[in-house]
Design a protein around this motif. Structure first.
Motif, PDB file in Angstrom:
ATOM      1  N   GLU A 144       0.809  -1.210   0.000  1.00  0.00           N
ATOM      2  CA  GLU A 144       0.000   0.000   0.000  1.00  0.00           C
ATOM      3  C   GLU A 144       0.851   1.273   0.000  1.00  0.00           C
ATOM      4  N   MET A 145       2.178   1.126   0.050  1.00  0.00           N
ATOM      5  CA  MET A 145       3.065   2.291   0.130  1.00  0.00           C
ATOM      6  C   MET A 145       3.515   2.778  -1.243  1.00  0.00           C
ATOM      7  N   ASN A 146       2.753   2.446  -2.267  1.00  0.00           N
ATOM      8  CA  ASN A 146       3.038   2.888  -3.635  1.00  0.00           C
ATOM      9  C   ASN A 146       4.442   2.506  -4.091  1.00  0.00           C
ATOM     10  N   PRO A 147       4.777   1.222  -4.015  1.00  0.00           N
ATOM     11  CA  PRO A 147       6.116   0.798  -4.429  1.00  0.00           C
ATOM     12  C   PRO A 147       6.267   0.822  -5.941  1.00  0.00           C
ATOM     13  N   PRO A 148       7.506   0.973  -6.432  1.00  0.00           N
ATOM     14  CA  PRO A 148       7.731   0.866  -7.877  1.00  0.00           C
ATOM     15  C   PRO A 148       7.495  -0.575  -8.331  1.00  0.00           C
ATOM     16  N   GLN A 149       7.405  -0.770  -9.626  1.00  0.00           N
ATOM     17  CA  GLN A 149       7.150  -2.097 -10.160  1.00  0.00           C
ATOM     18  C   GLN A 149       8.323  -3.035  -9.871  1.00  0.00           C
ATOM     19  N   ALA A 150       8.065  -4.058  -9.093  1.00  0.00           N
ATOM     20  CA  ALA A 150       9.073  -5.076  -8.764  1.00  0.00           C
ATOM     21  C   ALA A 150       8.368  -6.170  -7.972  1.00  0.00           C
ATOM     22  N   ASP A 151       9.008  -7.306  -7.858  1.00  0.00           N
ATOM     23  CA  ASP A 151       8.448  -8.391  -7.058  1.00  0.00           C
ATOM     24  C   ASP A 151       8.866  -8.172  -5.610  1.00  0.00           C
ATOM     25  N   TRP A 152       8.112  -7.322  -4.913  1.00  0.00           N
ATOM     26  CA  TRP A 152       8.517  -6.922  -3.566  1.00  0.00           C
ATOM     27  C   TRP A 152       8.367  -8.039  -2.549  1.00  0.00           C
ATOM     28  N   GLN A 153       7.482  -8.971  -2.820  1.00  0.00           N
ATOM     29  CA  GLN A 153       7.387 -10.113  -1.906  1.00  0.00           C
ATOM     30  C   GLN A 153       8.670 -10.924  -1.938  1.00  0.00           C
ATOM     31  N   ALA A 154       9.204 -11.174  -3.126  1.00  0.00           N
ATOM     32  CA  ALA A 154      10.456 -11.918  -3.242  1.00  0.00           C
ATOM     33  C   ALA A 154      11.612 -11.133  -2.644  1.00  0.00           C
ATOM     34  N   ILE A 155      11.633  -9.832  -2.904  1.00  0.00           N
ATOM     35  CA  ILE A 155      12.711  -8.994  -2.370  1.00  0.00           C
ATOM     36  C   ILE A 155      12.662  -8.949  -0.846  1.00  0.00           C
ATOM     37  N   ALA A 156      11.464  -8.779  -0.295  1.00  0.00           N
ATOM     38  CA  ALA A 156      11.318  -8.763   1.165  1.00  0.00           C
ATOM     39  C   ALA A 156      11.715 -10.108   1.764  1.00  0.00           C
ATOM     40  N   ASN A 157      11.403 -11.196   1.064  1.00  0.00           N
ATOM     41  CA  ASN A 157      11.784 -12.519   1.563  1.00  0.00           C
ATOM     42  C   ASN A 157      13.296 -12.687   1.603  1.00  0.00           C
ATOM     43  N   ILE A 158      13.983 -12.145   0.609  1.00  0.00           N
ATOM     44  CA  ILE A 158      15.451 -12.209   0.618  1.00  0.00           C
ATOM     45  C   ILE A 158      15.998 -11.486   1.845  1.00  0.00           C
ATOM     46  N   PHE A 159      15.490 -10.276   2.094  1.00  0.00           N
ATOM     47  CA  PHE A 159      15.985  -9.496   3.228  1.00  0.00           C
ATOM     48  C   PHE A 159      15.627 -10.143   4.562  1.00  0.00           C
ATOM     49  N   SER A 160      14.381 -10.607   4.695  1.00  0.00           N
ATOM     50  CA  SER A 160      13.982 -11.207   5.973  1.00  0.00           C
ATOM     51  C   SER A 160      14.740 -12.508   6.215  1.00  0.00           C
ATOM     52  N   SER A 161      14.984 -13.281   5.164  1.00  0.00           N
ATOM     53  CA  SER A 161      15.763 -14.515   5.320  1.00  0.00           C
ATOM     54  C   SER A 161      17.182 -14.211   5.781  1.00  0.00           C
ATOM     55  N   ALA A 162      17.763 -13.168   5.214  1.00  0.00           N
ATOM     56  CA  ALA A 162      19.115 -12.771   5.625  1.00  0.00           C
ATOM     57  C   ALA A 162      19.131 -12.345   7.087  1.00  0.00           C
ATOM     58  N   ILE A 163      18.104 -11.593   7.493  1.00  0.00           N
ATOM     59  CA  ILE A 163      18.013 -11.163   8.889  1.00  0.00           C
ATOM     60  C   ILE A 163      17.888 -12.367   9.813  1.00  0.00           C
ATOM     61  N   HIS A 164      17.040 -13.316   9.440  1.00  0.00           N
ATOM     62  CA  HIS A 164      16.882 -14.522  10.257  1.00  0.00           C
ATOM     63  C   HIS A 164      18.206 -15.260  10.388  1.00  0.00           C
ATOM     64  N   TYR A 165      18.870 -15.481   9.264  1.00  0.00           N
ATOM     65  CA  TYR A 165      20.109 -16.259   9.272  1.00  0.00           C
ATOM     66  C   TYR A 165      21.180 -15.585  10.129  1.00  0.00           C
ATOM     67  N   LEU A 166      21.375 -14.297   9.917  1.00  0.00           N
ATOM     68  CA  LEU A 166      22.421 -13.601  10.660  1.00  0.00           C
ATOM     69  C   LEU A 166      22.064 -13.477  12.139  1.00  0.00           C
ATOM     70  N   ALA A 167      20.790 -13.281  12.435  1.00  0.00           N
ATOM     71  CA  ALA A 167      20.376 -13.205  13.844  1.00  0.00           C
ATOM     72  C   ALA A 167      20.589 -14.538  14.544  1.00  0.00           C
ATOM     73  N   ILE A 168      20.262 -15.636  13.855  1.00  0.00           N
ATOM     74  CA  ILE A 168      20.492 -16.970  14.423  1.00  0.00           C
ATOM     75  C   ILE A 168      21.979 -17.199  14.620  1.00  0.00           C
ATOM     76  N   ARG A 169      22.784 -16.833  13.626  1.00  0.00           N
ATOM     77  CA  ARG A 169      24.232 -16.993  13.732  1.00  0.00           C
ATOM     78  C   ARG A 169      24.807 -16.176  14.886  1.00  0.00           C
ATOM     79  N   SER A 170      24.239 -14.987  15.120  1.00  0.00           N
ATOM     80  CA  SER A 170      24.797 -14.091  16.125  1.00  0.00           C
ATOM     81  C   SER A 170      24.672 -14.631  17.536  1.00  0.00           C
ATOM     82  N   ARG A 171      23.878 -15.692  17.732  1.00  0.00           N
ATOM     83  CA  ARG A 171      23.779 -16.302  19.056  1.00  0.00           C
ATOM     84  C   ARG A 171      25.123 -16.894  19.485  1.00  0.00           C
TER      85      ARG A 171
END
Length: 208
Positions: A144-171
């Protein structure tokens, strides 16, 4: 009214107890008897109020102790309105900044995220379903934030997956490819980089 309050109090104790058992004894020790003992109540109440252990785990998954709520990530009232009014790249990066902090502030959640990568069962599925539902709610907001044309679900999944992985590793590991992932400075660099990447995507989309 008194019976309802007693039930709500007992349910809260059981939800807290399941988190305590997981944190103190690990997943292999999780069971009806262990949770009831931790809560100091008869195990019959677990069946009465939650049907079974899976129902109790689902209740825990829906609690803000396990997963950040939309209010924590997006805000409410004026704060939500301000976030919605941001340029897309700014709002996108801010959401993921809050998300990374929320995930890292929940050590037990990180343990569960790690656990479900090696053992998918009825309990992890209950947690997974709640997490997926909240993730879709977050994606709906970004859409709803008027994003430009792109597959934002896939892009957000890449970022969230990276956050999960690095956060888990940081333990256990404080450095990843020369970057500090245990402190705020390293995470600020990561989120700032997300902002740069999304900004570049906006520029490229506008020029097409």
């Amino acid at each position: 009214m008194k019976n309802q309050k007693n039930r709500e109090k007992t349910e809260a104790k059981l939800v807290q107890a399941i988190a305590e058992v997981l944190a103190e004894k690990g997943f292999t020790k999780l069971g009806i008897n262990a949770v009831a003992r931790q809560a100091g109540v008869d195990k019959v109440l677990i069946y009465r109020y939650f049907d079974d252990l899976n129902g109790l785990m689902e209740a825990y998954a829906k609690s803000s102790d396990f997963w950040p709520s939309s209010a924590e990530l997006l805000g409410e009232g004026d704060e939500l309105a301000q976030l919605s009014a941001m340029p897309f790249a700014d709002g996108f990066a801010e959401v993921f900044r809050r998300y990374s902090k929320a995930i890292r502030s929940r050590p037990l959640t990180l343990e569960i995220l790690s656990w479900e990568t090696i053992d998918r069962n009825a309990l992890t599925i209950a947690l997974e379903e709640v997490r997926e539902s909240m993730g879709l709610e977050l994606m709906a907001f970004l859409a709803e934030m008027n994003p430009p044309q792109a597959d934002w679900q896939a892009i957000a999944n890449i970022f969230s997956s990276a956050i999960h992985y690095l956060a888990i590793r940081s333990r256990k590991v404080t450095v990843f490819s020369g970057m500090d992932i245990a402190g705020e400075e390293g995470w600020d660099r990561l989120i700032d980089s997300i902002h740069v990447l999304v900004s570049n995507l906006e520029v490229n989309a506008a020029s097409e």
